[in-house]
Enzyme design. Structure first.
Site, short mmCIF file in Angstrom:
data_model
loop_
_atom_site.label_atom_id
_atom_site.label_comp_id
_atom_site.label_asym_id
_atom_site.label_seq_id
_atom_site.Cartn_x
_atom_site.Cartn_y
_atom_site.Cartn_z
N SER A 9 -2.88 -7.63 3.82
CA SER A 9 -3.32 -7.38 5.05
C SER A 9 -3.21 -8.48 5.97
O SER A 9 -3.11 -8.57 7.16
CB SER A 9 -4.35 -6.39 5.32
OG SER A 9 -4.12 -5.17 4.84
N LYS A 59 -15.92 -8.12 4.59
CA LYS A 59 -14.71 -8.36 5.57
C LYS A 59 -15.27 -7.88 6.98
O LYS A 59 -15.73 -6.74 7.38
CB LYS A 59 -13.64 -7.38 4.98
CG LYS A 59 -13.04 -7.92 3.97
CD LYS A 59 -11.60 -7.45 3.51
CE LYS A 59 -10.96 -7.87 2.39
NZ LYS A 59 -9.94 -6.94 2.04
N HIS A 110 0.87 -1.20 0.13
CA HIS A 110 0.00 0.32 0.21
C HIS A 110 0.95 1.14 -0.22
O HIS A 110 0.53 2.13 -0.57
CB HIS A 110 -1.01 0.04 1.21
CG HIS A 110 -1.98 -0.88 1.45
ND1 HIS A 110 -2.10 -1.85 2.45
CD2 HIS A 110 -2.94 -1.43 0.55
CE1 HIS A 110 -3.06 -2.64 2.07
NE2 HIS A 110 -3.58 -2.54 0.77
N ARG A 125 -1.96 -6.52 -7.96
CA ARG A 125 -0.98 -7.65 -7.45
C ARG A 125 -0.72 -8.62 -8.46
O ARG A 125 0.33 -8.95 -8.67
CB ARG A 125 -1.05 -8.31 -6.08
CG ARG A 125 -1.02 -7.18 -4.92
CD ARG A 125 -1.23 -7.70 -3.59
NE ARG A 125 -2.90 -8.00 -4.06
CZ ARG A 125 -3.75 -8.59 -2.80
NH1 ARG A 125 -2.75 -9.09 -1.86
NH2 ARG A 125 -4.78 -8.77 -2.98
N1 COA Z 1 0.16 -4.27 -1.96
C1 COA Z 1 -0.30 -5.21 -0.88
N2 COA Z 1 -1.33 -5.74 -0.44
C2 COA Z 1 -2.36 -5.15 -1.42
C3 COA Z 1 -2.10 -4.11 -2.13
C4 COA Z 1 -0.84 -3.77 -2.53
N3 COA Z 1 -0.85 -2.77 -3.56
N4 COA Z 1 -3.37 -3.73 -2.75
C5 COA Z 1 -4.43 -4.41 -2.18
N5 COA Z 1 -3.79 -5.07 -1.24
C6 COA Z 1 -4.45 -6.05 -0.45
C7 COA Z 1 -4.89 -5.67 0.88
O1 COA Z 1 -4.13 -5.84 1.91
C8 COA Z 1 -6.25 -6.54 0.97
O2 COA Z 1 -5.78 -7.67 1.67
P1 COA Z 1 -6.57 -8.46 2.73
O3 COA Z 1 -7.81 -9.02 1.68
O4 COA Z 1 -5.95 -9.68 2.84
O5 COA Z 1 -7.29 -7.78 3.72
C9 COA Z 1 -6.62 -6.93 -0.41
O6 COA Z 1 -5.58 -6.59 -1.30
C10 COA Z 1 -7.77 -5.93 -0.72
O7 COA Z 1 -7.74 -4.82 -0.19
P2 COA Z 1 -7.99 -3.47 -0.40
O8 COA Z 1 -7.31 -2.99 -1.44
O9 COA Z 1 -7.98 -2.72 0.92
O10 COA Z 1 -9.35 -3.55 -0.88
P3 COA Z 1 -10.70 -4.25 -0.17
O11 COA Z 1 -10.98 -5.25 -1.09
O12 COA Z 1 -10.55 -4.68 1.23
O13 COA Z 1 -11.56 -3.06 -0.04
C11 COA Z 1 -12.83 -0.99 -1.07
C12 COA Z 1 -12.13 -2.31 -1.29
C13 COA Z 1 -13.02 -0.55 0.60
C14 COA Z 1 -12.35 0.12 -1.84
C15 COA Z 1 -14.22 -1.48 -1.46
O14 COA Z 1 -15.04 -2.51 -0.41
C16 COA Z 1 -15.50 -0.05 -1.55
O15 COA Z 1 -15.22 0.72 -2.23
N6 COA Z 1 -16.11 -0.01 -0.22
C17 COA Z 1 -17.18 0.86 -0.19
C18 COA Z 1 -18.58 0.53 -0.52
C19 COA Z 1 -18.76 0.53 -2.17
O16 COA Z 1 -18.63 1.63 -2.83
N7 COA Z 1 -18.58 -0.65 -2.84
C20 COA Z 1 -18.75 -0.61 -4.32
C21 COA Z 1 -20.08 -0.47 -5.12
S1 COA Z 1 -21.46 -1.44 -4.73
#
Ligand code: COA
Length: 161
Positions: free
Chosen positions: A129, A42, A18, A91
């Site tokens: 994460s 989550k 990140h 990734r």
């Molecule tokens: N390097 C390392 N890890 C990474 C990474 C990177 N560059 N990019 C993503 N990850 C990992 C994260 O650590 C996370 O790991 P985990 O699943 O083990 O916790 C995973 O990839 C994905 O996480 P993240 O990028 O934080 O995305 P998310 O899927 O948890 O959340 C939101 C995505 C919050 C942006 C999305 O759910 C959202 O927009 N929510 C609001 C409601 C909404 O508008 N929904 C969409 C329309 S209905």
């Protein structure tokens, strides 16, 4: 006019991957807002406030990056801050399918909204994460997965549990 981007995620907790995306986005846009958001599928480990505090430590040296939290739809936040784009890291191929759906749904909800993808550096492609949480839970050294300035805080969180 400043070109703002939003980097959304659950950041539970922020990882080296990140951090790398944040630093690269900060070179591409005038202002980056790292937004701690809720992924309804989550269950959180760190509180939103704790995630924010960790992120603020990580971006402390970046004058054009701020950290915020938002509990609603991403598109509503993008509209609210008048962002030019959303940034997401990719990734592996396995990330692509979800990311493509999310980008398409978001652009349906907010026509014109752009999602910009940055390729994760190879050395970070195995980091997530949940890897950090699991390693810390079993007292493994997490300093290879999270920024040095928060490694002790992450470990401490699990020592207290
Ligand atoms: N390097 C390392 N890890 C990474 C990474 C990177 N560059 N990019 C993503 N990850 C990992 C994260 O650590 C996370 O790991 P985990 O699943 O083990 O916790 C995973 O990839 C994905 O996480 P993240 O990028 O934080 O995305 P998310 O899927 O948890 O959340 C939101 C995505 C919050 C942006 C999305 O759910 C959202 O927009 N929510 C609001 C409601 C909404 O508008 N929904 C969409 C329309 S209905």
């Amino acid at each position: 006019m400043d070109r703002i981007c939003v980097y959304p995620g659950s950041f539970d907790p922020v990882t080296l991957g990140h951090e790398d995306i944040i630093r690269r986005a900060a070179r591409l846009f005038d202002h980056v807002i790292v937004a701690v958001m809720h992924n309804p599928s989550k269950r959180g480990c760190f509180s939103v406030e704790a995630r924010r505090v960790l992120l603020e430590k990580v971006v402390a040296d970046l004058p054009n990056v701020t950290v915020d939290a938002w509990d609603g739809l991403l598109v509503d936040y993008v509209r609210r801050v008048n962002a030019a784009a959303v940034v997401r890291g990719l990734r592996a191929v396995s990330d692509f399918e979800n990311e493509m759906v999310m980008a398409q749904v978001n652009s349906h909800l907010l026509p014109g909204m752009e999602t910009v993808f940055l390729m994760t550096r190879p050395e970070h492609s195995c980091i997530s994460s949940s890897v950090v949480r699991e390693a810390a839970l079993f007292q493994a050294d997490v300093s290879g997965f999270v920024p040095a300035c928060i490694a002790a805080d992450v470990q401490e969180h699990f020592n207290q549990e």
